[in-house]
Design a protein around this motif. Structure first.
Motif, PDB file in Angstrom:
ATOM      1  N   ARG A  78      -1.533  10.219 -43.709  1.00  0.00           N
ATOM      2  CA  ARG A  78      -2.746  10.979 -44.026  1.00  0.00           C
ATOM      3  C   ARG A  78      -3.786  10.838 -42.926  1.00  0.00           C
ATOM      4  NH1 ARG A  78      -5.000   8.967 -49.400  1.00  0.00           N
ATOM      5  NH2 ARG A  78      -6.522  10.628 -49.028  1.00  0.00           N
TER       6      ARG A  78
ATOM      7  N   LEU B 242     -15.863  17.596 -41.118  1.00  0.00           N
ATOM      8  CA  LEU B 242     -14.535  18.189 -41.246  1.00  0.00           C
ATOM      9  C   LEU B 242     -14.181  18.290 -42.722  1.00  0.00           C
ATOM     10  CD1 LEU B 242     -11.796  19.050 -39.895  1.00  0.00           C
ATOM     11  CD2 LEU B 242     -11.115  16.639 -40.112  1.00  0.00           C
TER      12      LEU B 242
ATOM     13  N   LYS C 208       1.851  21.114 -31.131  1.00  0.00           N
ATOM     14  CA  LYS C 208       0.939  21.206 -32.269  1.00  0.00           C
ATOM     15  C   LYS C 208       1.325  22.323 -33.241  1.00  0.00           C
ATOM     16  CE  LYS C 208      -3.564  22.201 -31.785  1.00  0.00           C
ATOM     17  NZ  LYS C 208      -4.996  21.944 -31.488  1.00  0.00           N
TER      18      LYS C 208
ATOM     19  N   PHE D 241       2.430  21.661 -37.299  1.00  0.00           N
ATOM     20  CA  PHE D 241       1.853  22.278 -38.495  1.00  0.00           C
ATOM     21  C   PHE D 241       2.893  23.097 -39.248  1.00  0.00           C
ATOM     22  CE2 PHE D 241      -2.170  21.082 -36.606  1.00  0.00           C
ATOM     23  CZ  PHE D 241      -2.937  20.773 -37.719  1.00  0.00           C
TER      24      PHE D 241
ATOM     25  N   VAL E  38     -11.370  19.083 -45.550  1.00  0.00           N
ATOM     26  CA  VAL E  38      -9.918  19.085 -45.734  1.00  0.00           C
ATOM     27  C   VAL E  38      -9.614  19.351 -47.205  1.00  0.00           C
ATOM     28  CG1 VAL E  38      -7.802  17.731 -45.516  1.00  0.00           C
ATOM     29  CG2 VAL E  38      -9.635  17.466 -43.830  1.00  0.00           C
ATOM     30  N   ASP E  39      -8.650  20.215 -47.446  1.00  0.00           N
ATOM     31  CA  ASP E  39      -8.228  20.554 -48.826  1.00  0.00           C
ATOM     32  C   ASP E  39      -9.394  21.039 -49.679  1.00  0.00           C
ATOM     33  OD1 ASP E  39      -5.636  19.817 -48.215  1.00  0.00           O
ATOM     34  OD2 ASP E  39      -5.951  17.740 -48.836  1.00  0.00           O
TER      35      ASP E  39
ATOM     36  N   GLU F  86      -6.889  20.952 -34.620  1.00  0.00           N
ATOM     37  CA  GLU F  86      -6.601  22.368 -34.857  1.00  0.00           C
ATOM     38  C   GLU F  86      -7.880  23.185 -35.049  1.00  0.00           C
ATOM     39  OE1 GLU F  86      -4.150  25.823 -35.777  1.00  0.00           O
ATOM     40  OE2 GLU F  86      -3.954  23.994 -34.580  1.00  0.00           O
ATOM     41  N   GLU F  87      -8.871  22.605 -35.717  1.00  0.00           N
ATOM     42  CA  GLU F  87     -10.085  23.352 -36.034  1.00  0.00           C
ATOM     43  C   GLU F  87     -11.149  23.303 -34.932  1.00  0.00           C
ATOM     44  OE1 GLU F  87     -11.713  22.441 -39.833  1.00  0.00           O
ATOM     45  OE2 GLU F  87      -9.858  22.924 -40.924  1.00  0.00           O
TER      46      GLU F  87
ATOM     47  N   MET G  29       3.132  18.810 -41.239  1.00  0.00           N
ATOM     48  CA  MET G  29       2.549  17.539 -40.800  1.00  0.00           C
ATOM     49  C   MET G  29       3.317  16.358 -41.413  1.00  0.00           C
ATOM     50  SD  MET G  29      -1.558  18.396 -40.837  1.00  0.00           S
ATOM     51  CE  MET G  29      -1.646  18.701 -42.596  1.00  0.00           C
TER      52      MET G  29
ATOM     53  N   ASN H  74      -2.770  13.032 -40.094  1.00  0.00           N
ATOM     54  CA  ASN H  74      -2.951  14.432 -40.487  1.00  0.00           C
ATOM     55  C   ASN H  74      -4.407  14.871 -40.348  1.00  0.00           C
ATOM     56  OD1 ASN H  74      -0.248  14.623 -41.096  1.00  0.00           O
ATOM     57  ND2 ASN H  74      -0.502  14.551 -43.311  1.00  0.00           N
ATOM     58  N   ILE H  75      -5.344  13.967 -40.714  1.00  0.00           N
ATOM     59  CA  ILE H  75      -6.773  14.281 -40.566  1.00  0.00           C
ATOM     60  C   ILE H  75      -7.098  14.543 -39.099  1.00  0.00           C
ATOM     61  CG2 ILE H  75      -9.119  13.352 -40.777  1.00  0.00           C
ATOM     62  CD1 ILE H  75      -7.891  14.156 -43.436  1.00  0.00           C
TER      63      ILE H  75
ATOM     64  N   ILE I  15      -5.674  17.957 -38.078  1.00  0.00           N
ATOM     65  CA  ILE I  15      -6.485  19.060 -38.613  1.00  0.00           C
ATOM     66  C   ILE I  15      -7.773  19.216 -37.802  1.00  0.00           C
ATOM     67  CG2 ILE I  15      -7.814  19.835 -40.625  1.00  0.00           C
ATOM     68  CD1 ILE I  15      -5.649  18.431 -42.352  1.00  0.00           C
TER      69      ILE I  15
END
Length: 326
Positions: free
Chosen positions: A96, A60, A212, A216, A62-63, A106-107, A220, A99-100, A103
């Motif tokens: 955080r 995954l 969800k 977003f 992120v950023d 979501e993906e 978040m 949030n991970i 994400i």
């Protein structure tokens, strides 16, 4: 339909037992996808589940620069329950870490709802996931909702949360800590067998269900807090965005919370006080626009009044403990 995110810090067995218990107490027809974010620096959750068959794995991103390995395991008998483990390799904190997990959902998943959950909970009664879906479809503006959560020690409700003044949270709260919580109760209390749904300022972050897409849209959780005040911060975001937070009370289902058991086990008491204070200051300065003069007074009160007394109380407690043991 539901992605259930659990941020774990060095307690994989507790997390697994909680998941099993929640599955047993659930009534549902759609998929439950459990996403464990391993916040330890040594991959304890992955090690715990390594005896199970790995169904899938990946990375995954992120950023654009942070990458986290994940794996899915076959470790439940029910065909509509899945388990995913994301290895953070560091302690990301509550916001955080969740949030991970969001994400990842979501993906990789097609779930409409997120559930942010602690692992120090014990479900009582039956959780009807279909009724939760129905609630969101009826209350179209609802971004987050949560059930009754009861403190294991006090037997009192600790959700929903009432927004308090800076005076109460930055000054009176610490007097309250010294006097063993005689003054402040920031939670609404519910009793009786009737079912209730009420709008609220914030929900206890130990177990909260979110739409969800709206989660977003809110951006978040605020990643600038490590622990504490994420509930009130996200509550402020909900209100400012024109959404709603709802609490539902029913005698059919509640959660017993072994409040702060993991925190007490892994963070020294006075260090925990400092983390909490920093989060309070951040919340009131960014989201409640507290004036600098009051921020300065709060710092002075905390470090010059509360902390010396807290250190003294801890010293006396440890001295008496060692005397008793001796």
């Amino acid at each position: 339909m539901f992605s259930i995110i659990i941020v774990d810090y060095r307690s994989p067995q507790k997390t697994y037992e909680y998941i099993r218990e929640l599955i047993e107490k659930s009534r549902y027809s759609d998929e439950l996808n459990f996403i464990i974010v391993d916040n330890s620096d040594c991959g304890e959750v992955r090690e715990y589940f390594q005896g199970n068959t790995i169904k899938n794995r990946g990375v995954l991103t992120v950023d654009q620069d942070k990458q986290y390995e994940w794996e899915s395991y076959a470790c439940f008998d029910t065909k509509n329950t899945n388990l995913y483990v994301i290895t953070a390799q560091e302690n990301l904190g509550y916001g955080r870490g969740n949030n991970i997990g969001a994400i990842f959902s979501e993906e990789n998943l097609h779930d409409e709802f997120l559930v942010v959950s602690n692992n120090d909970l014990h479900p009582v009664g039956e959780l009807n996931w279909q009724s939760i879906i129905h609630f969101f479809y009826v209350h179209r503006n609802c971004a987050m909702m949560g059930p009754l959560i009861v403190d294991k020690r006090t037997k009192k409700s600790i959700s929903p949360i009432k927004k308090a003044s800076a005076w109460k949270e930055l000054f009176l709260y610490y007097i309250d800590c010294i006097t063993h919580h005689l003054f402040i109760n920031k939670y609404c209390q519910f009793s009786g067998g009737e079912k209730k749904t009420v709008q609220c300022d914030a929900l206890n972050g130990a177990f909260v269900i979110a739409d969800k897409e709206k989660f977003f849209n809110l951006g978040m959780y605020d990643k600038n807090t490590f622990l504490y005040y994420e509930e009130l911060i996200i509550g402020e975001k909900v209100k400012k965005s024109g959404y709603e937070s709802w609490f539902f009370y029913s005698s059919d289902f509640q959660l017993i919370h072994d409040h702060a058991a993991t925190v007490k086990k892994n963070i020294r008491p006075l260090e925990n006080d400092k983390i909490s204070f920093r989060s309070r200051i951040y919340y009131f300065t960014k989201y409640r626009k507290l004036k600098k003069i009051y921020v300065g007074l709060a710092y002075a009160f905390f470090y010059l009044f509360y902390m010396p007394i807290a250190y003294f109380k801890l010293f006396v407690k440890n001295t008496l403990k060692h005397s008793y043991m001796g």
